[in-house]
Design a protein around this motif. Sequence first.
Motif, PDB file in Angstrom:
ATOM      1  N   LEU A  87       0.779  -1.217   0.014  1.00 61.49           N
ATOM      2  CA  LEU A  87       0.073  -0.205   0.042  1.00 61.49           C
ATOM      3  C   LEU A  87       0.953   1.259   0.101  1.00 61.49           C
ATOM      4  CD1 LEU A  87      -2.879   1.133   0.182  1.00 61.49           C
ATOM      5  CD2 LEU A  87      -2.583   1.108   2.643  1.00 61.49           C
ATOM      6  N   GLY A  88       0.703   2.189  -0.862  1.00 67.02           N
ATOM      7  CA  GLY A  88       1.741   3.394  -1.171  1.00 67.02           C
ATOM      8  C   GLY A  88       3.052   2.801  -1.054  1.00 67.02           C
ATOM      9  N   GLN A  89       3.906   3.670  -0.490  1.00 64.90           N
ATOM     10  CA  GLN A  89       5.287   3.217  -0.440  1.00 64.90           C
ATOM     11  C   GLN A  89       5.670   2.215   0.760  1.00 64.90           C
ATOM     12  OE1 GLN A  89       7.220   4.303  -3.149  1.00 64.90           O
ATOM     13  NE2 GLN A  89       5.370   4.589  -3.779  1.00 64.90           N
ATOM     14  N   SER A  90       4.654   1.556   1.574  1.00 63.77           N
ATOM     15  CA  SER A  90       5.137   0.938   2.636  1.00 63.77           C
ATOM     16  C   SER A  90       6.017  -0.376   2.175  1.00 63.77           C
ATOM     17  CB  SER A  90       3.742   0.418   3.172  1.00 63.77           C
ATOM     18  OG  SER A  90       4.182  -0.559   4.244  1.00 63.77           O
ATOM     19  N   ASP A  91       6.795  -0.623   3.087  1.00 58.10           N
ATOM     20  CA  ASP A  91       7.645  -1.955   2.749  1.00 58.10           C
ATOM     21  C   ASP A  91       7.099  -3.553   3.450  1.00 58.10           C
ATOM     22  OD1 ASP A  91       7.705  -1.521   5.403  1.00 58.10           O
ATOM     23  OD2 ASP A  91      10.049  -1.597   5.387  1.00 58.10           O
ATOM     24  N   HIS A  92       5.832  -3.202   3.672  1.00 55.38           N
ATOM     25  CA  HIS A  92       5.153  -4.255   4.109  1.00 55.38           C
ATOM     26  C   HIS A  92       3.955  -4.513   2.904  1.00 55.38           C
ATOM     27  CE1 HIS A  92       6.261  -4.398   8.638  1.00 55.38           C
ATOM     28  NE2 HIS A  92       6.663  -3.394   8.146  1.00 55.38           N
ATOM     29  N   LEU A  93       3.664  -6.068   2.851  1.00 54.35           N
ATOM     30  CA  LEU A  93       2.629  -6.241   1.934  1.00 54.35           C
ATOM     31  C   LEU A  93       1.328  -5.865   2.564  1.00 54.35           C
ATOM     32  CD1 LEU A  93       3.602  -9.579   0.649  1.00 54.35           C
ATOM     33  CD2 LEU A  93       3.720  -7.687  -0.625  1.00 54.35           C
ATOM     34  N   SER A  94       0.307  -5.690   1.888  1.00 50.63           N
ATOM     35  CA  SER A  94      -0.967  -5.196   2.239  1.00 50.63           C
ATOM     36  C   SER A  94      -1.724  -6.919   2.337  1.00 50.63           C
ATOM     37  CB  SER A  94      -1.937  -4.384   1.648  1.00 50.63           C
ATOM     38  OG  SER A  94      -1.836  -4.926   0.315  1.00 50.63           O
ATOM     39  N   LEU A  95      -2.754  -7.096   3.089  1.00 52.43           N
ATOM     40  CA  LEU A  95      -3.612  -8.359   3.232  1.00 52.43           C
ATOM     41  C   LEU A  95      -4.759  -8.144   2.927  1.00 52.43           C
ATOM     42  CD1 LEU A  95      -1.554  -9.455   6.481  1.00 52.43           C
ATOM     43  CD2 LEU A  95      -1.307 -10.545   4.203  1.00 52.43           C
ATOM     44  N   HIS A  96      -5.399  -9.267   2.225  1.00 54.15           N
ATOM     45  CA  HIS A  96      -6.994  -9.056   2.220  1.00 54.15           C
ATOM     46  C   HIS A  96      -7.520 -10.366   2.995  1.00 54.15           C
ATOM     47  CE1 HIS A  96     -10.402  -9.652  -0.883  1.00 54.15           C
ATOM     48  NE2 HIS A  96     -10.729  -9.288   0.133  1.00 54.15           N
TER      49      HIS A  96
END
Length: 208
Positions: A87-96
């Motif tokens: 999400l955006g420039q985050s270094d974490h994956l987003s989760l669904h």
Amino acid sequence: MITAVYIPPDANAKTAIALLHGSSGHLQSIYPDAVHIIAGDFNHADLKTALPKFHQHVKCATRKANNLDKVYSNISQGYRARPLPHLGQSDHLSLHLISAYTPHRKTVPTITKTIKSWPKDAAEQLQDCFDRTNWDVSEHQDLEVFTDSVLCYIKNCIDTVTVDKRIRVFPNRKPWMTQEVQRLLKTRNTAFRSGDRTVYSTARVNLK
């Protein structure tokens, strides 16, 4: 009830889990029949030590090779987490978080409605139409009659330069989800699945 969590890497894990345990226990006592979801960046902390009846649904790595982001709930096998692009420039994956039951949006029928589509030169054509209009023809002593006459004429001009288009509206469709945003999201998701970090990075920047 959803609790958002962030435990910094240098935080005391026992203290953080104790705070979460107290907060969660308070909410469960007030809303005993609710679904309780506790999600966020836990880093080195493990909520299962304090809330053994909660179930952790994230099975994949969320930051490089580490599983730092977790989703706990009081529903056993009620959800599964699917990784999505950052999400955006985050270094974490987003989760669904996908529910095991059928979501409401899948049971509600889509709505078909007619909208006006403005071709590229429609605004210029409309302006030209107004420039060539003799507005004196619409004058009337009764202000309401005068207003209705002008508005009807304007509507007729708009109908002339625009095109009616029938579209389907889905129950989960957000108003800001335009065709351009959809295209950028599709490009980003394709780049994410390709594994090409350079292409994926460029797609993320374009979406931002």
